[in-house]
Scaffold this motif. Structure first.
Motif, PDB file in Angstrom:
ATOM      1  N   SER A  56      -1.419   2.781  -6.631  1.00  9.48           N
ATOM      2  CA  SER A  56      -1.918   2.293  -7.923  1.00  9.48           C
ATOM      3  C   SER A  56      -2.366   3.469  -8.773  1.00  9.48           C
ATOM      4  O   SER A  56      -2.129   4.636  -8.427  1.00  9.48           O
ATOM      5  CB  SER A  56      -3.082   1.332  -7.683  1.00  9.48           C
ATOM      6  OG  SER A  56      -4.207   2.054  -7.258  1.00  9.48           O
TER       7      SER A  56
ATOM      8  N   HIS B  63      -5.864  -5.340  -2.806  1.00 11.72           N
ATOM      9  CA  HIS B  63      -4.435  -5.139  -3.103  1.00 11.72           C
ATOM     10  C   HIS B  63      -3.566  -5.534  -1.904  1.00 11.72           C
ATOM     11  O   HIS B  63      -2.501  -6.119  -2.061  1.00 11.72           O
ATOM     12  CB  HIS B  63      -4.166  -3.679  -3.479  1.00 11.72           C
ATOM     13  CG  HIS B  63      -4.363  -3.399  -4.944  1.00 11.72           C
ATOM     14  ND1 HIS B  63      -3.716  -4.110  -5.930  1.00 11.72           N
ATOM     15  CD2 HIS B  63      -5.139  -2.492  -5.597  1.00 11.72           C
ATOM     16  CE1 HIS B  63      -4.068  -3.650  -7.126  1.00 11.72           C
ATOM     17  NE2 HIS B  63      -4.939  -2.669  -6.952  1.00 11.72           N
TER      18      HIS B  63
ATOM     19  N   ASP C 146      -3.834  -5.351 -10.781  1.00  8.00           N
ATOM     20  CA  ASP C 146      -5.178  -5.883 -10.530  1.00  8.00           C
ATOM     21  C   ASP C 146      -5.244  -7.372 -10.901  1.00  8.00           C
ATOM     22  O   ASP C 146      -4.837  -7.750 -12.002  1.00  8.00           O
ATOM     23  CB  ASP C 146      -6.195  -5.102 -11.368  1.00  8.00           C
ATOM     24  CG  ASP C 146      -6.308  -3.660 -10.896  1.00  8.00           C
ATOM     25  OD1 ASP C 146      -5.753  -3.342  -9.819  1.00  8.00           O
ATOM     26  OD2 ASP C 146      -6.956  -2.863 -11.594  1.00  8.00           O
TER      27      ASP C 146
ATOM     28  N   HIS D 205     -11.698  -3.076  -3.460  1.00  4.67           N
ATOM     29  CA  HIS D 205     -10.537  -3.243  -4.332  1.00  4.67           C
ATOM     30  C   HIS D 205      -9.197  -2.939  -3.627  1.00  4.67           C
ATOM     31  O   HIS D 205      -8.216  -3.663  -3.797  1.00  4.67           O
ATOM     32  CB  HIS D 205     -10.720  -2.331  -5.556  1.00  4.67           C
ATOM     33  CG  HIS D 205      -9.629  -2.455  -6.562  1.00  4.67           C
ATOM     34  ND1 HIS D 205      -9.524  -3.522  -7.420  1.00  4.67           N
ATOM     35  CD2 HIS D 205      -8.574  -1.651  -6.835  1.00  4.67           C
ATOM     36  CE1 HIS D 205      -8.454  -3.363  -8.179  1.00  4.67           C
ATOM     37  NE2 HIS D 205      -7.863  -2.236  -7.848  1.00  4.67           N
TER      38      HIS D 205
HETATM   39 ZN    ZN Z   1      -5.887  -1.751  -8.486  1.00  7.77          ZN
END
Ligand code: ZN
Ligand code: KG4
Length: 357
Positions: free
Chosen positions: A147, A115, A321, A111
């Motif tokens: 984040s 980003h 996201d 993840h």
């Molecule tokens: Zn995120």
């Protein structure tokens, strides 16, 4: 090459089709803000249940907005971690089923790396809130991911080859924004409401600390969060035993605005100071940022001014996201890595960003 990216690590279900890792053809996202608002934060069970209801529709909409048929997709990319276990499971199972059913390759994507790859999207067929960067970032590239779950600086020497040069020792910056909002009784999602109220406040009203860390490029947000809590308790006329849910009712609107401005200014300056140190040390050719907090216009202005360079930031909807960043990272993984059997892909809720992948 057309990649379908799927992201469900937290409370957004998002899918997108990206061509050759840089051209966004279509994207759809189902936000769950309304489902979690009453709880003031993401409830994992609700998040997973909502994903079950929305993921197929989101994939369909992304394909429709890209005007691409499912059987024209060349590969699938999906967030396999880190994130909420139930949420990750829905995206990964959907991606696996598509990969096996269509007999096309699949790539798991980290993840946080996703980003960073939002910054490689330089063309879009759909309208975005801001202009896209004119060219691909160059290596060495210094990336800041800020984040709700992460705060880290990564130095990339080439695609997917990086080392982490700074990370948070405790909480993430977005988490600290969300906690500040909760103490001040501001609506969820916290980062956005703190940043809106900060415009109205005096950033010098309250003095908050920028905690020192052993590695000078690391950050720590739990001390800043506690300092804000203590200052708010004091201003509300209580001591450290005053429950946080009582504080806001003893504060006037000016005090709330001033707390937002003081907190935001301190937190953003803190990460910008670290980026300046890293920039001087590593002399990167490009600087990029990602993650929900990277949508903050004030962070963008502060960073450009502090480094003294023009930075072409990704539009805000690619910082939060989204499926496009996963597709962009998945494209590079597809080019660089061996094909992966869909049956081998596991969700990794606590997946570490391993050094020098
Ligand atoms: Zn995120
Ligand atoms: O990347 P993201 O959408 O989800 C995670 O992977 O965590 O980031 C969400 C985080 C939340 O903590 C939210 O409060 C924060 O980003 N955020 C902001 C702003 N917009 C979103 N924080 C500060 N200023 C903003 N403008």
């Amino acid at each position: 090459m057309l990649i379908l990216g799927i992201e469900t690590s937290c409370d957004d279900a998002s899918a997108a089709v990206v061509e050759n890792g840089h051209k966004l053809l279509g994207m759809a996202t189902a936000s769950q803000i309304d489902a979690h608002r009453a709880y003031g934060g993401v409830v994992p069970e609700i998040a997973a249940r909502e994903h079950v209801g929305s993921i197929i529709g989101v994939v369909d909409q992304a394909l429709a907005s890209a005007a691409i048929k499912l059987n024209n997709v060349d590969a699938i990319a999906v967030t396999s971690g880190p994130g909420l276990i139930g949420s990750l499971m829905i995206g990964v199972q959907t991606a696996k089923s598509l990969s096996l059913g269509l007999r096309i390759p699949i790539q798991p994507v980290h993840h946080v790396v996703g980003h960073v790859y939002a910054n490689f999207i330089t063309e879009s067929k759909i309208k975005l809130s801001n202009t896209l960067p004119h060219g691909q970032p160059q290596f060495p590239m210094l990336a800041l991911v800020v984040s709700g779950g992460h705060t880290q600086m990564m130095l990339f020497n080439s695609h997917l080859k990086f080392k982490i040069v700074g990370r948070t020792c405790d909480d993430a910056i977005g988490e600290a924004f969300d906690k500040t909002a909760k103490i001040l009784n501001l609506p969820y999602p916290g980062g956005v409401s703190v940043s809106e109220r900060a415009i109205l406040g005096d950033k010098d009203a309250y003095k908050l600390p920028k905690p020192k860390t052993e590695n000078i490029l690391d950050t720590s947000f739990s001390g800043l969060k506690t300092a804000l809590l203590r200052e708010a308790q004091k201003t509300a006329g209580g001591d450290f035993t005053m429950p946080s849910f009582e504080i806001a009712s003893h504060l006037n609107q000016k005090q709330v605005n001033d707390f937002c401005a003081s907190f935001e200014d301190t937190a953003l300056d803190y990460v910008v100071d670290k980026m300046r140190l890293a920039y001087i040390k590593f002399k990167p050719k490009s600087v990029v940022i990602g993650g929900g907090v990277a949508g903050s216009q004030r962070l963008r202005t502060k960073l450009s001014l502090s480094l003294g360079i023009d930075i072409e930031y990704a539009p805000a909807e690619l910082c939060v996201d989204n499926g496009a960043m996963i597709a962009a990272a998945g494209y590079q993984a597809h080019k660089l890595k061996k094909p992966i059997d869909a049956n081998e892909i596991r969700i990794e809720p606590n997946k570490k960003v391993f050094i020098g992948v």
